[in-house]
Structures are given as C-alpha cells and as structure tokens.
Design an enzyme around this catalytic site. Structure first.
Site, PDB file in Angstrom:
ATOM      1  N   TYR A  60       0.849  -1.191   0.000  1.00  0.00           N
ATOM      2  CA  TYR A  60       0.000   0.000   0.000  1.00  0.00           C
ATOM      3  C   TYR A  60       0.888   1.246   0.000  1.00  0.00           C
ATOM      4  O   TYR A  60       1.292   1.758   1.045  1.00  0.00           O
ATOM      5  CB  TYR A  60      -0.931  -0.005   1.213  1.00  0.00           C
ATOM      6  N   HIS A  84      -1.096 -12.202   0.394  1.00  0.00           N
ATOM      7  CA  HIS A  84      -1.960 -11.211  -0.244  1.00  0.00           C
ATOM      8  C   HIS A  84      -2.737 -11.760  -1.435  1.00  0.00           C
ATOM      9  O   HIS A  84      -3.903 -11.448  -1.629  1.00  0.00           O
ATOM     10  CB  HIS A  84      -1.115 -10.007  -0.680  1.00  0.00           C
ATOM     11  N   PRO A  88     -15.915  -3.574   1.286  1.00  0.00           N
ATOM     12  CA  PRO A  88     -17.252  -4.046   1.676  1.00  0.00           C
ATOM     13  C   PRO A  88     -18.381  -3.101   1.284  1.00  0.00           C
ATOM     14  O   PRO A  88     -19.543  -3.514   1.289  1.00  0.00           O
ATOM     15  CB  PRO A  88     -17.151  -4.146   3.208  1.00  0.00           C
ATOM     16  N   LEU A  89     -18.063  -1.876   0.921  1.00  0.00           N
ATOM     17  CA  LEU A  89     -19.101  -0.898   0.575  1.00  0.00           C
ATOM     18  C   LEU A  89     -19.297  -0.789  -0.933  1.00  0.00           C
ATOM     19  O   LEU A  89     -19.968   0.130  -1.407  1.00  0.00           O
ATOM     20  CB  LEU A  89     -18.744   0.480   1.149  1.00  0.00           C
ATOM     21  N   GLY A  90     -18.736  -1.720  -1.690  1.00  0.00           N
ATOM     22  CA  GLY A  90     -18.881  -1.695  -3.138  1.00  0.00           C
ATOM     23  C   GLY A  90     -20.342  -1.704  -3.565  1.00  0.00           C
ATOM     24  O   GLY A  90     -21.156  -2.466  -3.053  1.00  0.00           O
ATOM     25  N   GLY A  91     -20.676  -0.810  -4.500  1.00  0.00           N
ATOM     26  CA  GLY A  91     -22.042  -0.727  -4.989  1.00  0.00           C
ATOM     27  C   GLY A  91     -22.811   0.437  -4.417  1.00  0.00           C
ATOM     28  O   GLY A  91     -23.891   0.764  -4.915  1.00  0.00           O
TER      29      GLY A  91
END
Length: 302
Positions: free
Chosen positions: A53, A128, A209-212
């Site tokens: 990252y 990963h 997790p917040l995709g969409g």
C-alpha cells in the site's frame, strides 16, 4: 462497539482498511493519523494494512509505517489492537499491481514488515494473493515457517478460493485464522468461501465491503450508482428510515450474513471511519434483512 473472534482474539466487528491513507488520492499525514486515531477512539481494534500500500514506484511499506506512527502517537491504550498486514504483492511505477508468492520473497517481506511495524511478531500475516507462477502450497509453506520461527502469531490468506483455503488449512492447521476476499452487496463471488469460513471457524474479512454504494454519504446527499442506483436502492431506503447512512446499513447487513464476518471498510477521513464504526450499533430487523437480501438477489438475477 461489539466484538467477534479472530484466531482466539477478541476484535471489533468493524475494522479499518488503511489502504486509502497511502495510495493515490491519499490525505496529508495529519489527516491520515487523525483517521486512525478516530478509528481507535470509536473502539476499532483491527487495523488492516499491507507492504504494497504505497504510491506507484515507491518502495514498500508506506502504510505500515503510517499505522505504526499512528499507534505510537495515540494517547490511549493500544494493547488490544491487532495489526494485520499482508505480503506477496507489489506496485510498479505504472501503478499496476504485481504478485510475488515465492517463499524467499514472502519471508523477506515479512522481515521488512516486522521492522516497519516495530514489533517482535506480526499479529496477523496474510498471503496477499496466490501467485500463478508458484505452487500455492509453497507460498503457504512460507507462512508456516514464519509461524514456527515466531515472526508472526497468526496467519491468513487473501483473494483465495475454496480449494486454496482447504489447502492452506491442511498446511497451517488451526494457525490459519482468516480469509480476506472482496465481498459486498455488489460483489458476491465469495459466497462459497464465506460458507467454508463459517464451517471451519475462520474469520472472513471482506475488503471493499461498501462496493455498490455511493462513496460516502458524508459528502452530501447520498447518490445512487447509475441511473437505477446499481440495483441497491433498498440500502438507501432502509438508511432513510433508520436515520443512518447507507454505508452503515451495508456494514450491518454484512455482519448479519455470518457471525464470522468482520468488514474492513477503508477510510481517509475521521468522519468516514466514525460513521462506519457506528454500524456496530445498528442491528437490522429480520424484515429489514429480508428486504436487503431480496434487493441483492434481484440484482444478481436470482
């Protein structure tokens, strides 16, 4: 904050995905540190990072160093904070993501992560991504050696499938404690892996997790994705009814999917992670969960 179990440890049900603090569009250091501190203030005890990252072409470890500085500068108790990092990926100067699952590379990468985090042993070290050029068993074998050497306390795998999870379990036994795959209302490819984690007692850490949903309701009125809201308008409707953000509803829905789920939403502002952490207090009713499930199923064409 509520808690769940990861490898016998008690961790917050919402973690912090620290990647946005170090890649393109990252905030300045003051805001980055404030974001990590806001997470800790909200009761978050799981911080997820990786050696890869960083900005394209830079050396590894920007995010690990940042997390270490944030913990050192925090005024409260960090004894129960679990830092999870990952090895086996890199970033080229053109911004592309590379994969490197050679055991020698993984062991050297873990040594680098140890130094940057400033710890005697990494709390949770994760492979990963599987490297198609390296037998998966060899990559996971490097994790076993790191465990045996005391360099890492717990091991996990990421971006993996059912067959690979079972192979990792055969090699690592109970020291395999987590699986980190992409999973959200918009991306449900890991349903089988989630079920296997529940069966084996492994923590399932959804990334992105917040995709969409809209990027952040805190930027103003929530905007639906696309002309039809990406088929996830129901999350926004429930959010309006409950007086919370769609992101909180999404995270609460993920928590209701399985007792093994521990989402790790990313954040680059204190306000964002405070909002995400608030999902720990949001318990959806069976009727609300059914509505959201139906919306997700309809989007998939079920």
């Amino acid at each position: 904050m509520r808690y769940r179990t990861l490898g016998g440890l008690r961790v917050s049900v919402i973690g912090l995905g620290a990647m946005p603090l170090s890649i393109e569009g990252r905030p300045d250091e003051a805001r980055a540190l404030a974001t990590v501190h806001a997470a800790l203030d909200a009761g978050v005890t799981l911080l997820d990072t990786a050696d890869s990252y960083h900005l394209p072409g830079d050396g590894p470890g920007h995010n690990e160093l940042l997390v270490a500085r944030a913990l050192a500068a925090y005024g409260g108790d960090t004894t129960d904070v679990l830092v999870a990092t990952k090895g086996g990926r890199g970033r080229a100067a053109d911004g592309s993501w590379t994969v490197a699952g050679d055991p020698r590379h993984l062991k050297a990468a873990a040594e680098g992560s140890l130094k940057r985090l400033g710890v005697d042993a990494i709390g949770l070290y994760q492979l990963h991504k599987p490297d198609p050029a390296v037998p998966y068993e060899e990559s996971v074998g490097a994790l076993r050696e790191l465990l045996d050497e005391g360099k890492i306390r717990l091991a996990g795998v990421s971006n993996t499938d059912v067959t690979q999870i079972r192979a990792a379990r055969a090699i690592l036994g109970d020291r395999l404690v987590s699986v980190q795959n992409r999973y959200s209302p918009a991306v449900l490819d890991s349903e089988a892996e989630l079920r296997l984690c529940a069966e084996l007692g492994l923590a399932f850490l959804p990334w992105s997790p917040l995709g969409g949903l809209s990027r952040s309701s805190l930027d103003g009125p929530s905007r639906l994705e696309g002309a039809a809201g990406g088929g996830l308008e129901t999350f926004h409707a429930v959010a309006r009814e409950r007086g919370v953000s769609p992101q909180q509803v999404c995270l609460a829905w993920l928590l209701a999917r399985s007792p093994t789920v521990i989402p790790i939403p990313g954040a680059s502002r204190p306000e964002t992670i405070r909002d995400s952490a608030g999902a720990a207090e949001l318990v959806l009713s069976p009727a609300e969960t059914a509505r959201l499930d139906a919306a997700v199923d309809a989007r998939r064409g079920w």
